[in-house]
Design a protein around this motif. Sequence first.
Motif, PDB file in Angstrom:
ATOM      1  N   GLU A  32      67.398  63.109  26.847  1.00  0.00           N
ATOM      2  CA  GLU A  32      66.765  63.976  27.830  1.00  0.00           C
ATOM      3  C   GLU A  32      66.243  65.213  27.105  1.00  0.00           C
ATOM      4  OE1 GLU A  32      69.537  64.884  30.929  1.00  0.00           O
ATOM      5  OE2 GLU A  32      69.752  62.783  31.570  1.00  0.00           O
ATOM      6  N   VAL A  33      64.932  65.413  27.170  1.00  0.00           N
ATOM      7  CA  VAL A  33      64.314  66.570  26.531  1.00  0.00           C
ATOM      8  C   VAL A  33      62.964  66.807  27.203  1.00  0.00           C
ATOM      9  CG1 VAL A  33      63.206  65.199  24.691  1.00  0.00           C
ATOM     10  CG2 VAL A  33      63.674  67.627  24.319  1.00  0.00           C
ATOM     11  N   ASP A  34      62.554  68.068  27.254  1.00  0.00           N
ATOM     12  CA  ASP A  34      61.274  68.441  27.850  1.00  0.00           C
ATOM     13  C   ASP A  34      61.152  67.952  29.293  1.00  0.00           C
ATOM     14  OD1 ASP A  34      60.577  69.557  25.381  1.00  0.00           O
ATOM     15  OD2 ASP A  34      59.657  67.703  24.681  1.00  0.00           O
ATOM     16  N   GLY A  35      62.275  67.894  30.003  1.00  0.00           N
ATOM     17  CA  GLY A  35      62.249  67.478  31.394  1.00  0.00           C
ATOM     18  C   GLY A  35      62.029  65.995  31.607  1.00  0.00           C
ATOM     19  N   GLN A  36      62.223  65.190  30.542  1.00  0.00           N
ATOM     20  CA  GLN A  36      62.000  63.753  30.615  1.00  0.00           C
ATOM     21  C   GLN A  36      63.216  63.012  30.087  1.00  0.00           C
ATOM     22  OE1 GLN A  36      58.719  64.110  28.041  1.00  0.00           O
ATOM     23  NE2 GLN A  36      57.221  64.529  29.643  1.00  0.00           N
ATOM     24  N   ALA A  37      63.332  61.743  30.473  1.00  0.00           N
ATOM     25  CA  ALA A  37      64.488  60.944  30.057  1.00  0.00           C
ATOM     26  C   ALA A  37      64.027  59.589  29.544  1.00  0.00           C
ATOM     27  CB  ALA A  37      65.457  60.766  31.217  1.00  0.00           C
ATOM     28  N   LEU A  38      64.582  59.198  28.394  1.00  0.00           N
ATOM     29  CA  LEU A  38      64.263  57.936  27.730  1.00  0.00           C
ATOM     30  C   LEU A  38      65.558  57.188  27.462  1.00  0.00           C
ATOM     31  CD1 LEU A  38      62.373  56.041  25.959  1.00  0.00           C
ATOM     32  CD2 LEU A  38      62.961  57.565  24.053  1.00  0.00           C
ATOM     33  N   PHE A  39      65.534  55.872  27.652  1.00  0.00           N
ATOM     34  CA  PHE A  39      66.689  55.021  27.340  1.00  0.00           C
ATOM     35  C   PHE A  39      66.278  53.982  26.316  1.00  0.00           C
ATOM     36  CE2 PHE A  39      68.943  51.006  27.873  1.00  0.00           C
ATOM     37  CZ  PHE A  39      70.270  51.400  27.815  1.00  0.00           C
ATOM     38  N   TYR A  40      67.174  53.746  25.341  1.00  0.00           N
ATOM     39  CA  TYR A  40      66.946  52.718  24.317  1.00  0.00           C
ATOM     40  C   TYR A  40      68.245  51.956  24.131  1.00  0.00           C
ATOM     41  CZ  TYR A  40      64.972  50.624  20.073  1.00  0.00           C
ATOM     42  OH  TYR A  40      64.477  49.747  19.129  1.00  0.00           O
ATOM     43  N   SER A  41      68.188  50.643  24.306  1.00  0.00           N
ATOM     44  CA  SER A  41      69.429  49.860  24.361  1.00  0.00           C
ATOM     45  C   SER A  41      70.031  49.530  23.004  1.00  0.00           C
ATOM     46  CB  SER A  41      69.193  48.550  25.123  1.00  0.00           C
ATOM     47  OG  SER A  41      68.384  47.666  24.369  1.00  0.00           O
ATOM     48  N   GLY A  42      69.212  49.508  21.921  1.00  0.00           N
ATOM     49  CA  GLY A  42      69.712  48.842  20.731  1.00  0.00           C
ATOM     50  C   GLY A  42      69.856  47.367  21.069  1.00  0.00           C
ATOM     51  N   ASP A  43      70.815  46.692  20.467  1.00  0.00           N
ATOM     52  CA  ASP A  43      71.048  45.281  20.774  1.00  0.00           C
ATOM     53  C   ASP A  43      72.083  45.139  21.886  1.00  0.00           C
ATOM     54  OD1 ASP A  43      69.273  44.318  18.971  1.00  0.00           O
ATOM     55  OD2 ASP A  43      70.725  43.340  17.663  1.00  0.00           O
ATOM     56  N   GLY A  44      72.039  43.992  22.545  1.00  0.00           N
ATOM     57  CA  GLY A  44      73.128  43.670  23.446  1.00  0.00           C
ATOM     58  C   GLY A  44      72.740  43.535  24.901  1.00  0.00           C
ATOM     59  N   ARG A  45      73.544  42.771  25.581  1.00  0.00           N
ATOM     60  CA  ARG A  45      73.380  42.565  27.016  1.00  0.00           C
ATOM     61  C   ARG A  45      73.784  43.843  27.758  1.00  0.00           C
ATOM     62  NH1 ARG A  45      72.370  37.841  29.129  1.00  0.00           N
ATOM     63  NH2 ARG A  45      72.757  37.415  31.343  1.00  0.00           N
ATOM     64  N   PRO A  46      73.060  44.206  28.812  1.00  0.00           N
ATOM     65  CA  PRO A  46      73.428  45.417  29.546  1.00  0.00           C
ATOM     66  C   PRO A  46      74.839  45.331  30.110  1.00  0.00           C
ATOM     67  CG  PRO A  46      71.233  44.655  30.186  1.00  0.00           C
ATOM     68  CD  PRO A  46      71.843  43.567  29.350  1.00  0.00           C
TER      69      PRO A  46
END
Length: 254
Positions: free
Chosen positions: A148-162
């Motif tokens: 979370e930065v600059d009022g925005q949010a990013l998700f990155y899973s890497g490997d693996g099942r959720p």
Amino acid sequence: MKIDVIGSGSALSIIRNTSSILVTDNHEQRWLIDCGPTVPRALWQRCLDVNDIDVLYFTHIHPDHCAGLPVLLNRWKSFGRHKPLIIYCQPQQREILQQLVSMATWPVPEICFDIDWRDSQAQWQWQQWHLYTAATQHEMPNLSLRIEVDGQALFYSGDGRPTEASSALMQGCDLAFQECAVSQPLPKESSHGDVVSCLALQQSLSLPVLGLYHCFDEEIANIEAIIAGHPQVFLSYDGLMLDLDLGVAVAKLT
């Protein structure tokens, strides 16, 4: 926040770089997430200065996510990097990464810039960045990452099942990347995601944009066909540039 997809391929892909993204904030601070064997050359092609990347984050230490580290550091050493580098990783995986660093400097033990080793945590802050991690279901312990930065949010899973925890990190993100190996449903105990479960996840969380990546080469066409009718879901690819300041519209991704 700007995202440059350095690589989107699976471990043994012959058509795509190993999966990695470069994240840049509005102050030109940069994080490189994962650094597999084909990532250094892709970075060099972007003509970045050796001091441009501030932080490396490793989701886990399978070779396709970390084996490029000695090559990258060796280049930075050769061209005189001076800015200290921060490396975040799981504490139990640090020793392997440090062995890779020693390859970058062999036979001399020193490098020309400081490396600050830090443990990945459940949540912490770096500069104005707020970071959160959660484990996915994978054969090697893997920590997905929410930025979370600059009022925005990013998700990155890497490997693996959720998992329930990693899915919770996706909630409310402007953009999420989820590993998706194949087009057909996998057993629930699998170490990888599949397109059916990814589509269900996007719908259950009402994610505005979900990018699939780390797909097996032979599965890419099938995955593309399946997601064609889902405008909030796209297949990531090497060289994709996304600017969250402009808003991420799927039309821009196709």
